[in-house]
Scaffold this motif. Structure first.
Motif, PDB file in Angstrom:
ATOM      1  N   GLY A 161      26.167 -36.322 -34.876  1.00 22.94           N
ATOM      2  CA  GLY A 161      26.042 -37.943 -34.889  1.00 22.94           C
ATOM      3  C   GLY A 161      24.873 -38.481 -34.090  1.00 22.94           C
ATOM      4  N   GLN A 162      24.057 -37.831 -33.773  1.00 18.90           N
ATOM      5  CA  GLN A 162      22.985 -38.429 -32.677  1.00 18.90           C
ATOM      6  C   GLN A 162      21.771 -39.013 -33.698  1.00 18.90           C
ATOM      7  OE1 GLN A 162      22.015 -35.926 -29.807  1.00 18.90           O
ATOM      8  NE2 GLN A 162      23.948 -35.834 -28.780  1.00 18.90           N
ATOM      9  N   ARG A 163      21.639 -38.793 -35.002  1.00 19.88           N
ATOM     10  CA  ARG A 163      20.682 -38.955 -35.825  1.00 19.88           C
ATOM     11  C   ARG A 163      21.248 -39.049 -37.480  1.00 19.88           C
ATOM     12  NH1 ARG A 163      15.741 -36.026 -37.419  1.00 19.88           N
ATOM     13  NH2 ARG A 163      16.481 -36.769 -39.521  1.00 19.88           N
ATOM     14  N   ALA A 164      20.435 -39.549 -38.232  1.00 23.99           N
ATOM     15  CA  ALA A 164      20.862 -39.403 -39.558  1.00 23.99           C
ATOM     16  C   ALA A 164      20.468 -37.902 -40.222  1.00 23.99           C
ATOM     17  CB  ALA A 164      19.954 -40.282 -40.402  1.00 23.99           C
ATOM     18  N   ALA A 165      21.079 -37.582 -41.309  1.00 26.60           N
ATOM     19  CA  ALA A 165      20.914 -36.279 -41.959  1.00 26.60           C
ATOM     20  C   ALA A 165      19.530 -35.943 -42.036  1.00 26.60           C
ATOM     21  CB  ALA A 165      21.632 -36.242 -43.224  1.00 26.60           C
ATOM     22  N   VAL A 166      19.084 -34.599 -41.818  1.00 26.28           N
ATOM     23  CA  VAL A 166      17.690 -34.101 -41.855  1.00 26.28           C
ATOM     24  C   VAL A 166      17.654 -34.151 -43.554  1.00 26.28           C
ATOM     25  CG1 VAL A 166      15.765 -32.282 -41.484  1.00 26.28           C
ATOM     26  CG2 VAL A 166      17.698 -33.115 -39.852  1.00 26.28           C
ATOM     27  N   THR A 167      16.330 -34.506 -44.052  1.00 25.95           N
ATOM     28  CA  THR A 167      16.331 -34.502 -45.478  1.00 25.95           C
ATOM     29  C   THR A 167      14.825 -33.536 -45.719  1.00 25.95           C
ATOM     30  OG1 THR A 167      14.718 -36.350 -45.528  1.00 25.95           O
ATOM     31  CG2 THR A 167      17.247 -36.706 -45.933  1.00 25.95           C
ATOM     32  N   ALA A 168      14.660 -32.830 -46.887  1.00 25.97           N
ATOM     33  CA  ALA A 168      13.452 -32.239 -47.081  1.00 25.97           C
ATOM     34  C   ALA A 168      12.378 -33.222 -47.085  1.00 25.97           C
ATOM     35  CB  ALA A 168      13.649 -31.452 -48.443  1.00 25.97           C
ATOM     36  N   GLU A 173       7.085 -34.842 -44.939  1.00 25.53           N
ATOM     37  CA  GLU A 173       6.181 -36.060 -44.474  1.00 25.53           C
ATOM     38  C   GLU A 173       5.765 -35.445 -42.998  1.00 25.53           C
ATOM     39  OE1 GLU A 173       5.969 -40.576 -43.656  1.00 25.53           O
ATOM     40  OE2 GLU A 173       7.364 -39.704 -45.067  1.00 25.53           O
ATOM     41  N   PHE A 174       6.819 -35.062 -42.204  1.00 25.90           N
ATOM     42  CA  PHE A 174       6.508 -34.759 -40.591  1.00 25.90           C
ATOM     43  C   PHE A 174       5.398 -33.794 -40.381  1.00 25.90           C
ATOM     44  CE2 PHE A 174       7.393 -33.014 -36.392  1.00 25.90           C
ATOM     45  CZ  PHE A 174       7.062 -34.091 -35.835  1.00 25.90           C
ATOM     46  N   VAL A 179       7.569 -30.517 -50.496  1.00 25.52           N
ATOM     47  CA  VAL A 179       9.094 -30.556 -50.349  1.00 25.52           C
ATOM     48  C   VAL A 179       9.537 -29.090 -50.545  1.00 25.52           C
ATOM     49  CG1 VAL A 179      10.913 -31.644 -51.372  1.00 25.52           C
ATOM     50  CG2 VAL A 179       9.186 -32.706 -51.253  1.00 25.52           C
ATOM     51  N   ARG A 180       9.077 -28.191 -51.240  1.00 28.28           N
ATOM     52  CA  ARG A 180       9.717 -26.966 -51.495  1.00 28.28           C
ATOM     53  C   ARG A 180       9.488 -26.119 -50.030  1.00 28.28           C
ATOM     54  NH1 ARG A 180      12.942 -23.953 -51.651  1.00 28.28           N
ATOM     55  NH2 ARG A 180      12.773 -21.791 -52.344  1.00 28.28           N
ATOM     56  N   THR A 181       8.093 -26.246 -49.659  1.00 30.88           N
ATOM     57  CA  THR A 181       8.216 -25.540 -47.891  1.00 30.88           C
ATOM     58  C   THR A 181       8.979 -26.355 -46.989  1.00 30.88           C
ATOM     59  OG1 THR A 181       5.786 -25.096 -48.448  1.00 30.88           O
ATOM     60  CG2 THR A 181       6.327 -25.161 -46.295  1.00 30.88           C
ATOM     61  N   ALA A 182       9.386 -27.488 -47.059  1.00 30.12           N
ATOM     62  CA  ALA A 182      10.159 -28.181 -46.203  1.00 30.12           C
ATOM     63  C   ALA A 182      11.678 -27.693 -46.435  1.00 30.12           C
ATOM     64  CB  ALA A 182      10.298 -29.800 -46.380  1.00 30.12           C
ATOM     65  N   GLU A 183      12.005 -27.458 -47.759  1.00 28.18           N
ATOM     66  CA  GLU A 183      13.438 -26.836 -47.887  1.00 28.18           C
ATOM     67  C   GLU A 183      13.455 -25.413 -47.315  1.00 28.18           C
ATOM     68  OE1 GLU A 183      13.343 -27.018 -51.998  1.00 28.18           O
ATOM     69  OE2 GLU A 183      14.222 -29.078 -52.214  1.00 28.18           O
ATOM     70  N   ARG A 184      12.273 -24.489 -47.465  1.00 28.69           N
ATOM     71  CA  ARG A 184      12.477 -23.058 -46.829  1.00 28.69           C
ATOM     72  C   ARG A 184      12.303 -23.413 -45.173  1.00 28.69           C
ATOM     73  NH1 ARG A 184       7.419 -22.042 -50.257  1.00 28.69           N
ATOM     74  NH2 ARG A 184       8.412 -21.138 -52.186  1.00 28.69           N
ATOM     75  N   ILE A 185      11.840 -24.470 -44.703  1.00 23.55           N
ATOM     76  CA  ILE A 185      11.797 -24.454 -43.205  1.00 23.55           C
ATOM     77  C   ILE A 185      13.432 -24.993 -42.842  1.00 23.55           C
ATOM     78  CG2 ILE A 185      11.393 -26.075 -41.153  1.00 23.55           C
ATOM     79  CD1 ILE A 185       8.612 -26.250 -42.669  1.00 23.55           C
ATOM     80  N   ILE A 186      14.032 -25.860 -43.426  1.00 22.58           N
ATOM     81  CA  ILE A 186      15.390 -26.187 -43.359  1.00 22.58           C
ATOM     82  C   ILE A 186      16.158 -24.754 -43.415  1.00 22.58           C
ATOM     83  CG2 ILE A 186      17.318 -27.486 -44.189  1.00 22.58           C
ATOM     84  CD1 ILE A 186      15.362 -29.824 -44.744  1.00 22.58           C
ATOM     85  N   ALA A 187      15.907 -24.263 -44.469  1.00 22.91           N
ATOM     86  CA  ALA A 187      16.720 -22.884 -44.717  1.00 22.91           C
ATOM     87  C   ALA A 187      16.859 -22.065 -43.509  1.00 22.91           C
ATOM     88  CB  ALA A 187      16.483 -22.351 -46.071  1.00 22.91           C
ATOM     89  N   LYS A 188      15.435 -21.876 -43.073  1.00 25.09           N
ATOM     90  CA  LYS A 188      15.332 -21.007 -41.816  1.00 25.09           C
ATOM     91  C   LYS A 188      15.819 -21.389 -40.694  1.00 25.09           C
ATOM     92  CE  LYS A 188      10.823 -19.012 -43.198  1.00 25.09           C
ATOM     93  NZ  LYS A 188       9.248 -19.065 -42.978  1.00 25.09           N
ATOM     94  N   ALA A 189      15.998 -22.926 -40.607  1.00 20.26           N
ATOM     95  CA  ALA A 189      16.467 -23.304 -39.126  1.00 20.26           C
ATOM     96  C   ALA A 189      18.067 -23.358 -39.488  1.00 20.26           C
ATOM     97  CB  ALA A 189      16.219 -25.030 -39.266  1.00 20.26           C
TER      98      ALA A 189
END
Length: 196
Positions: A161-168, A173-174, A179-189
């Motif tokens: 609860g220290q921040r908003a949900a992480v989105t792809a 953007e960061f 967006v597809r690569t970002a989804e893969r990074i989130i899945a790995k995380a």
């Protein structure tokens, strides 16, 4: 394998030796020849034969025996050299191209290596020896992605609860990725977080 110092013939050489065309040889003589004379072990594409045995067959004489045992100058196919060196055939071919192994000799349209060269390759220090034949290590050889570790930290903060949900979209953007690569990074995380 071509035994040390033995001349060899492929089907075209044999037809020339018999004084006929290759097609005539295949049609009229090859069946009887193949029943009497065995190709050299390991020979494929082209199939090759010992010249002394071919000449004896064409002359109607008994076939001489092939030399037994191993000699350092025997010529080996890539698969045979790989078996001696404990490597795959593709590693032998690659090493010959890159110069980390003897380049071999060409006979009958393919490359051959001496037994001595294959043994020397087997004795080479293992700075990088290639994947050995039958290796079971299928683990990826890439470095861990630092972005996955960073995103795992942000996912943990979001769970607490220290921040908003992480989105792809945010991750894309960061890190300036799709967006597809970002989804893969989130899945790995997420995978990294669940296994730790």
């Amino acid at each position: 394998m071509i035994p040390h110092g033995r001349p060899t013939f492929d089907i075209h050489d044999i037809a020339r030796r018999a004084g006929v065309s290759p097609s005539t040889w295949r049609r009229r003589h090859h069946a009887a020849f193949a029943a009497a004379v065995r190709p050299l072990p390991g020979s494929e594409r082209p199939i090759i034969y010992d010249a002394a045995q071919v000449d004896a067959h064409l002359a109607g004489e008994p076939l001489p025996t092939l030399p037994q045992g191993q000699h350092p100058d025997d010529l080996l196919t890539d698969a045979e050299a790989g078996a001696v060196a404990g490597l795959s055939a593709s590693t032998i071919r690659s090493d010959a191209v890159t110069g980390t192994m003897d380049p071999g000799v060409e006979r009958h349209g393919r490359r051959w290596w001496t037994r001595a060269a294959a043994e020397a390759r087997a004795a080479r220090p293992t700075e990088y020896k290639g994947r050995t034949v039958g290796a079971k290590d299928k683990a990826p050889r890439t470095r861990p992605d630092h972005r996955a570790a960073e995103v795992a930290t942000e996912l943990k903060r979001a769970d607490e609860g220290q921040r908003a949900a992480v989105t792809a979209d945010e991750i894309a953007e960061f890190y300036d990725v799709s967006v597809r690569t970002a989804e893969r990074i989130i899945a790995k995380a997420r995978t990294a977080a669940s296994t730790s």
